[in-house]
Design an enzyme around this catalytic site. Sequence first.
Site, PDB file in Angstrom:
ATOM      1  N   GLU A   1      -5.375  -9.266   0.306  1.00  0.00           N
ATOM      2  CA  GLU A   1      -5.891  -9.239   1.677  1.00  0.00           C
ATOM      3  C   GLU A   1      -7.398  -9.069   1.652  1.00  0.00           C
ATOM      4  O   GLU A   1      -7.922  -8.241   0.906  1.00  0.00           O
ATOM      5  CB  GLU A   1      -5.306  -8.075   2.493  1.00  0.00           C
ATOM      6  CG  GLU A   1      -3.861  -8.208   2.901  1.00  0.00           C
ATOM      7  CD  GLU A   1      -3.389  -7.003   3.717  1.00  0.00           C
ATOM      8  OE1 GLU A   1      -4.239  -6.210   4.185  1.00  0.00           O
ATOM      9  OE2 GLU A   1      -2.166  -6.852   3.887  1.00  0.00           O
TER      10      GLU A   1
ATOM     11  N   GLU B   1       0.822  -1.209   0.000  1.00  0.00           N
ATOM     12  CA  GLU B   1       0.000   0.000   0.000  1.00  0.00           C
ATOM     13  C   GLU B   1       0.858   1.262   0.000  1.00  0.00           C
ATOM     14  O   GLU B   1       0.607   2.223   0.735  1.00  0.00           O
ATOM     15  CB  GLU B   1      -0.969  -0.021   1.185  1.00  0.00           C
ATOM     16  CG  GLU B   1      -1.866  -1.257   1.182  1.00  0.00           C
ATOM     17  CD  GLU B   1      -2.894  -1.278   2.297  1.00  0.00           C
ATOM     18  OE1 GLU B   1      -2.836  -0.396   3.176  1.00  0.00           O
ATOM     19  OE2 GLU B   1      -3.761  -2.162   2.288  1.00  0.00           O
TER      20      GLU B   1
END
Length: 463
Positions: free
Chosen positions: A286, A139
């Site tokens: 995820e 991220e």
Amino acid sequence: MANSKFSTFLITIIFFYFTVPSTAKSSTLVQEIKQQIQQQDKEPFVGINIGTDVSNLLSPTDLVSFLQVQKISHIRLYDANPDILKALAKTKIRVIISVPNNQLLAIGSSNTTAASWIGRNVAAYYPETLITDIAVGDEVLTTVPSSAPLLLPAIQSLYSALVAANLHTQIKVSTPHAASIILDTFPPSQAFFNQSWTSVMVPLLQFLSRTESPLMMNLYPYYVFMENKGVVPLDNSLFKPLTPSKEMVDPNTLLHYTNVLDAMIDAAYVSMKNLNVTDVVVLVTESGWPSKGDSKEPYATIDNADTYNSNLIKHVLDHSGTPLHPEITSSVYMYELFNEDLRSPPVSEANWGLFYSNSTPVYLLHVSGSGTFLANDTTNQTYCIAMDGVDSKTLQAALDWACGPGRANCSEIQPGETCYQPNNVKNHASYAFDSYYQKEGKASGSCDFKGVAMITTTDPIRR
């Protein structure tokens, strides 16, 4: 690691409720491994993330044995832990290894450093350890935007090092993104990447297309629901069966969406198409649901976590695809294997795991008929006991409820009976808790007693 939990979802969600029609050590060995991976990974799979902010984490050898018992065949690590990679050798468990964000500068600015990283963390173990992907950073665009200019150079340097080692066709290189890099995710047909990152996303997607690598996305319907309560129904977030009137309908495509995750995946496909990329597959690196939260997180419960994760597994293994791409089912890495009890607040951050660090389940998933994934051979040998460290007054109240309104069979812990000794509230509570748990058929939520009980594989009668 799962930094999307703190990302702000800039999501404008409009629901339309309609009723409409719906270098290798041995070239021969490497070739055999490559063919095996390609054959087995044609099918969508459910993998799992392994975070290590855990007290008393299993040793690498015990961890790998636990994965094998659980029939877990795909894992993602947040680093390239050498002991775990060694322990995975010859197990057929496939692993994504990661470059932590704090290593991007060194790798992105030096081809020599990238080559050294590949030699030390990939070539040293492959093909005995089945490394399938390298996740470069986590991220990065949303958590460390100052490192964004280094992201693509780091990816390209690592890929070049794989080419030099003749491993580039076996091992893919990509980077996981938070869902918040995509704006206006519903309806999916109107989604687009945040234009602040166009200068990064365009060449990145071109690289992924050229190297046949996936777009890695961390997607959490839990956070979409929490930030849009009253707009996004809980049932849509949990994959629960819906009546047609409750399905989300994209007014531009008239496609029906029965769950939030599919909408998020299709938003990624539309966003890529808007940048003229149509041949990159979404890999969900995820996704999950927390089993416990603080007062501001009332939907972080065992029941909801069980429902979401059980339905997620079924959804993937049923080859459900998405409304926009029914022919493509994204593989998903669940977040996560263990509760990471060392993580900072909020409470939910430490409660995403399927298991406690001692390898006992936080709750039992309902995945019968979904292959052998998480087919724990002790699933039918679980018990409910009192947690350590709970004060006697609280335990006594829970014991009184179990033996009273809960209708547990407490006859054996009465004075003079078989299980009366040792005569202490914890022992008696464990007996009563387990009696109730077994009576309720080990149903989700039946081993809680206001947070003072836990599931274990140790029979409280024989302890």
